[in-house]
Structure formats: structure tokens, C-alpha cells
Write an enzyme that holds these catalytic residues in place. Structure first.
Site: not given
Length: 676
Positions: A179, A234
């Protein structure tokens, strides 16, 4: 873990606000890798580690559990069992991936990561061994920063790449999701290259997933570093979010290929925020885009229809085709998308995708899809699991938000199959209760051979009147011709406003005698004419609405989660009592019935975004843009916006994200009203 830019206000996003703000401010300060000389504008990616030669398929727990207590080794091992029992392994799914919250907040005295002993009492290696015993593979998560994205502040791998990579290898990890939180402003290429090298040094084959949200255009540089890279923020479980991501990912086809894939984020199929039609579109478009197929729903609770969608082997074969081509856009006029993907056997997968809120006929040709000239072609409908023949036209009337996915080939045996027939409907699918309306159905033969004994039928709810006012059958319909039938239908007086399904069907026989039937529901909306005067749109029923986060709110701002969670609508310090609170990308449609002259509003980004938010407001009338603000930001006061909608039957209020992704795009249609 799903990490849209930080100021979203769902509870889970509130918890990660601080770390994400830091991450995105740092990322925003980076020069693009190409501009900085780190990589050329175009790279020729290389799958140096020999992995992910087709897009990875598996499961990630984040959408199912977030950091709740039920994310633990029993849950993970249970997912591995489900893979085997429910046919997911047989369909090609391999990876059972852990997301954030598997570790303790502190490393041990030796600087090593420590699995949470409550969640994983037997450690990660034991879980990996169990997953491997099922013939599957285990994935794990960390961040290319000092901490992961969870608010607890779990250890990230920045500065610990070699040690952490070796731990993952020693545990038997097969996949790493890396991430982007708390990255301290370190150049993205440098951070992600460091982990690539550390993984390679372990000698263990570990698929490397770069999750930097598309912030630094990884499609331009990551092909030499990772096996896949996120191209967007996202995804969320709604139509507007999925549509926005499709549009961002489709133009990047040139970057994809064996060992290096564009990643538009996890699958939301089955999570409940979309219809099954929309979920089939989701799965179809991810497959045509050669995207990783990582299931994000709770497989312990998934419906049979969810399993039917995610185990459709014919659609999966499109995604997993070894040629490794991502589909390219052939056309997209008025929300009628045609996307074609070259397959290794010379065939083409063709997606006919309907972005709009009503059925549309979408067409292309075999030649446009890249197939050679032939007397005729076969087309396999990958959701119907039926094969037809076509003279070269590829066409279907596609439901709202639906996708017809075809696999088309030049085939000398085309005459063995019935001619493809497109059954469609046209006309105003908006009905005022008690008033008769006319629609037209068509049954069109797309093949070389005639369709025989052709009939069309249209039925409505039990108390509706539906009757054919022209012929609904024909002894034969030659190739390229249509049976056209006019219908009159009436909703009973007093029918409440809302969507109702008509059932449209056709039947015919092929020259070889095969009986073919098809049918689909067609939504018709019962609408109410607006009252005379100047009504607020928040007081009127909408025909349809889509919203980037949460539902459209009436007379409050958008709270992003559930109905009624908004705050007083405030722009530039001024509070407004009436209006619509939305989150880009958003569209809300109303019926005006040709009786209104103008739409007017004060528009802007709500003050609650604390300096964030970039949006554009648009007013559309009968499918044509009538007015637009251009890009607005949070520092601007409310702007007046009005449009002439004289004679229009519908108006649509649209908010786009201003071109920078949907970060905190809380948009207010303050005081929006009609003049009728």
C-alpha cells in the site's frame, strides 16, 4: 485494504483519516516519475519474476471484514475450504489474501513483524501451510510507508524491506499487496523498487501488487517493478463508483500484458450495493479489461447468484486468456460502450455495455472488432451460454447498466447455429398513471439465414393494460430485416410513482428447426407531472439516481454512508434549507413532462470537506447538456446555475469529479427548483 483519498467520512475512513492525509499530501508533492527522469513516458514492461502471466484470481478479506474481530485465522482457513467446496479453485481462483490488521502495532526487539496472537494464534506460517494444503496460495499486506493505513498504526515496511520480505518468504507467502500510506514523501518509484528487489532476493516467487492508487501514473513505470498496480482510488459498492473506475482504467490498455496488469481494485460482486445486472457488468468489464479478479465479498454468506457470477468459466476465460491483451474501446457514444479484446485463438471478446438508465441497442461489426472478412461468424453469448450465427453485425438491446458479452469468431460451421436475433424496445418508457402510451418492439434477424415463425410478446404487471396494435408475428424474417410491433400500454389510475417491469420476449425457429426463445425485463417508470409554480426538486420523486458515496440526500449534505446521515447544507458559510446533497460522480433525473421552463440552483462544494473537493455541476435536458459550471473547489462561494429546459420531458442533474478522482467531492444543489 481500500484506501480512497482520506477525507471520506464513513466510520472506517474516519479512523484512517490522519494517516491517509499524510500519505496523500506527500504523494501530491512528488514529481511524476516520467517528468523526474525515473522512467520514460512509455515503457516496455517485463515480467522479470515470471509470475502472474495471467491476471491473479483470488480473495481479499478487506471488504468483508475490515479490521473487525472476525478477521482471524479461522476465517482465512474457512475461505480456503470454501474455495474448494464451492468450485472457486476449479474455476481458477488461487490466492487467499490477508489485508491490513494482521500484525501487532510494534515490531519485536529484533525489528521483526509480529502476527496478532489473538487473530492468528498459530502464526502466519501455519495459515500459509493450511492454505497450501488445499492447493491454494496465501497473500499478505503491508504499506510502502512507516505505518499501514489503519488508524492503529501498524508497522509499514519503509526502511525494513529486506527484513520484511524475508519474513514473508519464510512464512510461505505467495502474494504481497503493498500500500501507499505514511510514505514520508519518498519517491514512489524508489519505494516500490526497494521492495521488488527485497522480494527477488528471497528467492521465493511472490506476486507483487503495487497499491499506490494511481497517484503517480504507475502504468508508465511499474511494469518493470510489479506484477500489477492500482490505477484508481478505492472502489465502493455502488454503480457510480464502478462506472467511474471503468472509465479511468479503459484508456490504459497499452500498459497491460502477461506479468504486468492494470488493477482497477477488488470485485464488489455480492456485497449488496448493486443489482445482479450491475454485478454481471462489473465481472464482464473486469474480465474484458484483463483485470485481477479478487473477490471482495464475504464468501461465507454469498448468494447462489453471486457464486454463479464469479464462477462463470466462459467469462473467466476472457480474463485469463494467455495472449494477455486488455480490451480497447471501439465506441462509447451516448453511454453505448463497445469494448473488444483480442484472444489468443484469433477470436474476439466483445462487450456491449450500456452505461445509461434505460435499455439501448448497441451495435458494432465483426470487422470493427478486428476479425477477418468471412461469409458469416459465430457469436457465443457468455452469459446465456448459447451460440448463434451472424452475418457480421454484433448487436443487442442491452438493459440499463447491463452488459452483453460475446465471443466472436470467423467459423466455417456458422450455418449449424441459429441466426442471432436482437429483441428490443423503443419509445418513451415513462408513463403517467391512467394515460395510454405507445412503444415499439423489434425482432431483428442478424444472421445470413432467415428466422422462421417469429413472434414477439410484451406483458406488464397484472393490472396494466398492454395490447398489440400491429402484427406481433411473422412466418419468416430474412437476415437483416425486422418484425416491428406497436404496443399500447396503460398503468391504472393511481399507480404510485416508481419503476415497474414489463416482460419483453421473442421466439423463432432456425432453418434447422431449433426453437429459440429469449426474454428480459424492461423497466418502465410511472412518473408524476410536476406541479405548477416553482417546486423544489427535493420535494419531487426522482426517476433515478446514482451517487459516488452513499445515497443522494434531500435537504442535507451527503454523509457518504446511509440515508439521513448528512448535515445542514452549507456553502461558503451560508446554510441552505432545501436542496440535494450528493457526492461525485452523481446523476439525479426528474420528470418534467414538457411543462417547465427553467432549472435553477446555487451550487458548490459543501464546507464540511475542510478545503477539499473538486467538482463540476451540469444540467441536462432530454439527454443534452444545457448548462455547466466548469470546475468548482471548496474555496469558492455558491455559484448560480440555471438552464432553459423548455419542452424537455426529463432533466438530469449531474456532478463530475472535476477530473481528479472522487476525493471529498461533497456537492450541494442548494435551493434547486423548477419553474413550471
Amino acid at each position: 485494504m481500500r484506501h480512497l483519498p482520506p477525507s471520506h467520512s464513513r466510520p472506517i475512513r474516519r479512523r484512517i483519516l490522519g494517516t491517509l492525509v499524510t500519505a496523500l499530501l506527500c504523494a501530491g508533492g512528488l514529481a511524476s516519475p516520467a517528468a523526474a527522469g525515473s522512467a520514460p513516458d512509455t515503457v516496455t514492461p517485463k515480467a522479470d519474476n515470471g509470475l502472474a502471466l495471467t491476471p491473479p484470481m483470488g480473495f481479499n478479506n478487506w471488504n468483508s471484514t475490515h479490521c473487525r474481530a472476525d478477521f482471524n485465522e479461522a476465517m482465512v482457513e474457512g475461505i480456503a475450504d470454501i474455495f474448494v467446496a464451492k468450485g472457486l479453485k476449479a474455476a481458477g481462483y488461487q490466492y487467499v489474501n490477508l489485508d491490513d490488521c494482521w500484525a501487532l502495532p510494534q515490531r519485536n526487539a529484533d525489528g521483526k513483524l509480529v502476527p496478532d496472537p489473538v487473530r492468528f494464534p498459530h502464526g502466519i506460517k501455519a495459515v500459509a501451510d493450511y492454505v497450501h494444503s488445499k492447493g491454494l496460495k496465501l497473500g499478505i499486506y503491508t504499506s510502502a510507508g512507516t505505518r499501514t493505513c489503519d488508524s492503529t498504526g501498524l508497522p509499514g515496511a519503509l526502511g525494513h524491506e529486506v527484513s520484511d520480505a524475508q519474513q514473508f518468504a519464510d512464512w510461505g507467502v505467495d502474494y504481497l499487496k503493498y500500500d501507499n500510506c505514511n510514505n514520508q514523501g519518498v519517491d514512489a518509484v524508489k519505494r516500490y523498487t526497494a521492495m521488488r528487489d527485497a522480494l527477488a532476493a528471497t528467492g521465493r516467487p511472490i506476486v507483487y501488487s503495487i497499491c499506490e492508487w494511481g497517484s503517480n501514473k504507475p502504468w508508465e513505470w511499474a511494469g518493470d517493478i510489479g506484477n500489477l498496480w492500482r490505477t484508481t482510488g478505492d472502489i465502493s459498492d455502488n454503480w457510480a463508483s464502478m462506472l467511474s473506475i471503468i472509465k479511468q482504467n479503459l484508456p490504459l490498455a497499452a500498459a497491460a500484458g502477461p506479468g504486468h496488469w492494470n488493477d482497477p481494485d477488488m470485485l464488489e460482486v455480492g456485497n449488496g450495493g448493486m443489482t445482479d445486472t450491475e454485478y454481471r457488468t462489473h465481472f464482464s468489464m473486469w474480465s474484458v479489461m484483463a483485470a485481477p479478479l479478487l473477490i471482495g465479498t464475504d464468501l461465507r454468506k454469498a448468494s447462489d447468484e453471486t457464486y454463479n457470477i464469479v464462477t462463470n468459466k466462459e467469462v473467466i476465460a476472457v480474463d485469463q486468456d494467455p495472449l494477455g491483451k486488455q480490451g480497447t474501446v471501439l465506441s462509447s457514444d451516448d453511454g453505448r460502450w463497445v469494448v473488444a479484446k483480442e484472444m489468443k485463438d484469433g477470436s474476439r471478446a466483445v462487450a456491449l455495455f450500456n452505461e445509461s438508465d434505460s435499455p439501448q441497442r448497441i451495435s458494432t461489426t465483426a470487422a470493427a472488432a478486428g476479425l477477418p472478412k468471412a461469409a458469416a461468424y459465430t457469436e457465443r453469448d457468455l452469459w446465456q451460454h448459447r451460440t448463434y450465427s451472424t452475418a457480421g453485425t454484433l448487436s443487442a438491446t442491452v438493459p440499463a447498466h447491463g452488459t452483453v458479452l460475446l465471443r466472436v469468431a470467423a467459423d466455417r460451421k456458422w450455418a449449424m447455429y441459429p441466426p442471432a436475433v436482437d429483441t428490443g424496445i423503443s419509445g418513451p418508457l415513462l408513463a403517467e398513471a391512467g394515460k395510454a402510451m405507445r412503444v415499439t418492439t423489434t425482432v431483428t434477424d442478424l444472421g445470413r439465414l432467415p428466422a422462421l415463425r417469429v413472434s414477439a410478446s410484451l406483458t406488464g404487471p397484472a393490472d396494466w393494460t398492454v395490447k398489440a396494435v400491429s402484427g406481433a408475428s411473422a412466418p419468416a424474417v430474412p437476415g437483416g430485416k425486422s418484425l416491428r410491433t406497436s404496443w399500447q400500454l396503460t398503468a391504472p389510475p393511481g399507480t404510485p410513482a416508481g419503476a415497474y417491469d414489463l416482460q419483453l420476449a421473442s421466439a423463432y425457429r432456425s432453418p434447422a428447426g431449433e426453437h429459440v426463445t429469449s426474454g428480459q425485463p424492461v423497466p418502465v417508470h410511472v412518473v408524476v407531472a410536476p406541479p405548477a409554480g416553482s417546486p423544489y426538486l427535493s420535494d419531487l420523486p426522482e426517476i433515478s439516481s446514482t451517487n459516488g458515496w452513499g445515497p443522494v440526500e434531500k435537504d442535507t449534505s451527503n454523509g457518504e454512508d446511509r440515508a439521513g446521515d448528512g448535515k445542514p447544507m452549507t456553502i461558503g458559510g451560508t446554510v441552505y434549507a432545501n436542496g440535494l446533497g450528493v457526492h461525485a460522480p452523481s446523476a439525479v433525473e426528474y420528470y418534467t413532462g414538457g411543462a417547465c421552463s427553467t432549472v435553477s440552483a446555487q451550487v458548490g462544494v459543501d464546507d464540511e470537506t475542510a478545503g477539499k473537493g473538486t467538482v463540476t455541476f451540469e444540467i441536462w435536458a432530454d439527454g443534452k447538456k444545457a448548462a455547466s459550471t466548469g470546475v468548482l473547489t471548496n474555496d469558492k462561494p455558491a455559484q448560480p446555475l440555471s438552464a432553459d429546459v423548455s419542452g424537455a420531458r426529463t432533466v438530469r442533474l449531474v456532478v463530475t469529479d472535476g477530473g481528479d478522482g472522487n476525493d471529498s467531492d461533497h456537492a450541494d444543489w442548494a435551493g434547486v427548483r423548477l419553474s413550471c
